[in-house]
Motif scaffolding. Structure first.
Motif: not given
Length: 220
Positions: A10-29
């Motif tokens: 979970l990465l900060p994106a600007g001052d009021r957003a989070w970017l959730l990044e899937a950990p693997d292919d199953a997470g991407a699906r």
């Protein structure tokens, strides 16, 4: 935030957003369905949710508690998915798209896969695709199959104009062109389905998390 093993980042994106990044292919699906769950039942303080190929952007309302939102998003991700693949395929939220398999690239796709055009059609119609995210043009849904079938590269030479309704494949996705535009995807058929209508509510036929079943036009 540092992820535990198998957890998304979970990465900060600007001052009021989070970017959730899937950990693997199953997470991407899982990401498009997770984004839809957040949209339909947003945590307190969430303003918007936008999925992409492997990420989900969670935008907060002004003044929201960013840490609290982050904890809740990660808590929900750690919970069991709301539906497995079989339940998703049988759900009511599946759009049927009739297709005439007359695309210029159908034979080339079959050759790339080492099979016949008829088998390409059978594979294309034989699964429930899922709209992973929308991009490129309004209403253009990137559709992913649960087993990664029909994974072919883009054309070596893009076309200057692909007609609206073209049904195509590229890089593990299928899609329907909502309007006439340039494009480099492999066109295997055409449909009369309307993918984008500004007067409709919602205007897009496909949204992230929507299931899609392609059927031969004569079988529709």
């Amino acid at each position: 935030m540092s992820p535990a093993a198998g957890a998304p980042r979970l990465l900060p994106a600007g001052d009021r957003a989070w970017l959730l990044e899937a950990p693997d292919d199953a997470g991407a699906r899982r990401a498009p369905r997770f984004a839809r769950e957040l949209t339909e039942d947003p945590p307190t303080g969430v303003e918007d949710v936008l999925p992409a190929a492997r990420t989900v952007l969670v935008t907060l309302r002004p003044g929201a508690d960013a840490s609290a939102v982050a904890r809740e998003v990660l808590r929900r991700w750690a919970s069991p998915p709301a539906a497995d693949e079989a339940a998703f395929a049988a759900s009511a939220d599946v759009v049927t798209v009739p297709v005439r398999y007359d695309g210029e690239d159908l034979a080339d796709v079959a050759a790339l896969l080492g099979t016949s055009p008829e088998d390409v059609v059978a594979q294309h119609t034989g699964t429930t695709w899922e709209c992973a995210f929308v991009g490129f043009a309004p209403g253009f849904g990137y559709l992913r199959s649960p087993d990664g079938r029909l994974n072919v590269p883009r054309r070596a030479q893009s076309r200057t104009a692909v007609p609206a309704g073209a049904v195509a494949l590229a890089d593990g996705y299928s899609a329907v062109y909502p309007r006439r535009s340039p494009g480099g995807w492999q066109v295997i058929g055409t449909t009369a389905a309307v993918l984008w209508d500004v007067d409709a509510e919602p205007p897009a036929l496909l949204r992230p998390g929507t299931g899609v079943r392609f059927v031969r036009e004569e079988d529709a």
